[in-house]
Design a protein around this motif. Structure first.
Motif, PDB file in Angstrom:
ATOM      1  N   VAL A  71       0.853  -1.182   0.000  1.00  0.00           N
ATOM      2  CA  VAL A  71       0.000   0.000   0.000  1.00  0.00           C
ATOM      3  C   VAL A  71       0.892   1.236   0.000  1.00  0.00           C
ATOM      4  N   ALA A  72       0.502   2.247  -0.791  1.00  0.00           N
ATOM      5  CA  ALA A  72       1.241   3.509  -0.823  1.00  0.00           C
ATOM      6  C   ALA A  72       0.926   4.309   0.440  1.00  0.00           C
ATOM      7  N   ILE A  73       1.944   4.962   1.012  1.00  0.00           N
ATOM      8  CA  ILE A  73       1.741   5.660   2.285  1.00  0.00           C
ATOM      9  C   ILE A  73       2.341   7.069   2.253  1.00  0.00           C
ATOM     10  N   GLU A  74       2.361   7.685   1.099  1.00  0.00           N
ATOM     11  CA  GLU A  74       2.867   9.050   0.986  1.00  0.00           C
ATOM     12  C   GLU A  74       2.061   9.977   1.892  1.00  0.00           C
ATOM     13  N   GLY A  75       2.760  10.753   2.729  1.00  0.00           N
ATOM     14  CA  GLY A  75       2.092  11.753   3.542  1.00  0.00           C
ATOM     15  C   GLY A  75       1.530  11.284   4.871  1.00  0.00           C
ATOM     16  N   ILE A  76       1.713  10.015   5.225  1.00  0.00           N
ATOM     17  CA  ILE A  76       1.184   9.575   6.517  1.00  0.00           C
ATOM     18  C   ILE A  76       2.049  10.112   7.651  1.00  0.00           C
ATOM     19  N   GLU A  77       1.451  10.248   8.819  1.00  0.00           N
ATOM     20  CA  GLU A  77       2.162  10.780   9.981  1.00  0.00           C
ATOM     21  C   GLU A  77       2.314   9.758  11.099  1.00  0.00           C
ATOM     22  N   ALA A  78       1.651   8.600  10.974  1.00  0.00           N
ATOM     23  CA  ALA A  78       1.718   7.598  12.033  1.00  0.00           C
ATOM     24  C   ALA A  78       1.442   6.212  11.460  1.00  0.00           C
ATOM     25  N   VAL A  79       2.071   5.193  12.052  1.00  0.00           N
ATOM     26  CA  VAL A  79       1.776   3.804  11.730  1.00  0.00           C
ATOM     27  C   VAL A  79       1.475   3.068  13.033  1.00  0.00           C
ATOM     28  N   ARG A  80       0.429   2.260  13.008  1.00  0.00           N
ATOM     29  CA  ARG A  80       0.038   1.464  14.165  1.00  0.00           C
ATOM     30  C   ARG A  80      -0.019   0.001  13.749  1.00  0.00           C
ATOM     31  N   ILE A  81       0.804  -0.829  14.403  1.00  0.00           N
ATOM     32  CA  ILE A  81       0.945  -2.234  14.033  1.00  0.00           C
ATOM     33  C   ILE A  81       0.428  -3.106  15.171  1.00  0.00           C
ATOM     34  N   SER A  82      -0.480  -4.026  14.861  1.00  0.00           N
ATOM     35  CA  SER A  82      -1.038  -4.926  15.871  1.00  0.00           C
ATOM     36  C   SER A  82      -1.167  -6.322  15.269  1.00  0.00           C
ATOM     37  N   GLY A  83      -1.813  -7.220  16.020  1.00  0.00           N
ATOM     38  CA  GLY A  83      -2.055  -8.567  15.512  1.00  0.00           C
ATOM     39  C   GLY A  83      -1.006  -9.557  15.951  1.00  0.00           C
ATOM     40  N   ASP A  84      -0.738 -10.543  15.078  1.00  0.00           N
ATOM     41  CA  ASP A  84       0.168 -11.645  15.393  1.00  0.00           C
ATOM     42  C   ASP A  84       1.630 -11.216  15.289  1.00  0.00           C
ATOM     43  N   ALA A  85       2.498 -12.109  15.773  1.00  0.00           N
ATOM     44  CA  ALA A  85       3.937 -11.852  15.766  1.00  0.00           C
ATOM     45  C   ALA A  85       4.441 -11.576  14.359  1.00  0.00           C
ATOM     46  N   SER A  86       5.414 -10.653  14.255  1.00  0.00           N
ATOM     47  CA  SER A  86       5.922 -10.243  12.951  1.00  0.00           C
ATOM     48  C   SER A  86       7.405  -9.940  13.017  1.00  0.00           C
TER      49      SER A  86
END
Length: 209
Positions: free
Chosen positions: A6-21
């Motif tokens: 997914v393109a993410i130009e201009g985002i200010e935050a990322v939130r990662i959850s779910g299973d182990a990675s």
């Protein structure tokens, strides 16, 4: 192996959850701003039986926030799939990770790092204005390439192995609260200086350079 992006130009935050990675975050201006989720076979049975290993997690951009939820294979699959995340963010984005276990490699400039986990291996090379890590047992290797003298680092858990490195000449203040603690510091504890470091836990090993 399969992937989604997914393109993410201009985002200010990322939130990662779910299973182990396995998580790799960068802030490279000369590279495409995008997030790639890859599913790879893992486990000792993965080479014996065919398994359609697909990237089952979700990646959604909502406003200026990238939301990622990793999902590995169901427990009854003959082979397992692990989730790899490779994300190149705009500089000074904030990062939130809420997973039971993961390994993360962060290279670049981040405004904040907020982590909640049970077990993790976390490496930072670059900068972050605020670092907050909560968990059970984890290892952190945080190397600050530069500081703005406003940083606050707050790490707490049951069993901690923490290494902090700063540019030569950096003044820091630190407090360590633990039932059992081993401190190896090359930097003096300078009252009211920033970066400000607070580490607390049951068994704590801390290195400050």
């Amino acid at each position: 192996m399969s992937e989604k992006s997914v393109a993410i130009e201009g985002i200010e935050a990322v939130r990662i959850s779910g299973d182990a990675s396995l998580i790799r975050l960068t802030t490279q201006d000369d590279q495409t701003m995008q997030a790639i989720m890859t599913a790879k076979p893992s486990g000792w049975l993965s080479g014996w039986f065919y398994n359609d290993c697909k990237a089952k997690g979700d990646m959604v951009v909502t406003g200026q926030i990238l939301l990622i939820k990793a999902r590995n294979n169901d427990w009854y699959d003959l082979s397992e799939c692990s989730t790899d995340l490779q994300i190149n963010l705009p500089r000074n984005a904030s990062v939130t990770i809420d997973q039971p276990a993961f390994k993360a490699d962060l290279q670049g400039q981040f405004s904040g790092l907020d982590i909640d986990t049970r077990a993790a291996d976390i490496a930072l090379s670059g900068s972050a204005q605020t670092v907050k890590i909560r968990g059970d047992a984890f290892r952190t290797r945080l190397q600050f390439d530069d500081t703005a003298q406003t940083e606050k680092i707050d790490i707490a858990g049951r069993a901690l192995d923490t290494s902090l490195q700063f540019p030569k000449g950096t003044a820091v203040s630190y407090r360590i609260h633990a039932k059992a603690s081993m401190l190896d510091s090359k930097l003096p504890n300078t009252p009211d200086a920033k970066p400000e470091i607070l580490i607390s836990g049951d068994a704590v090993r801390t290195e400050i350079r």
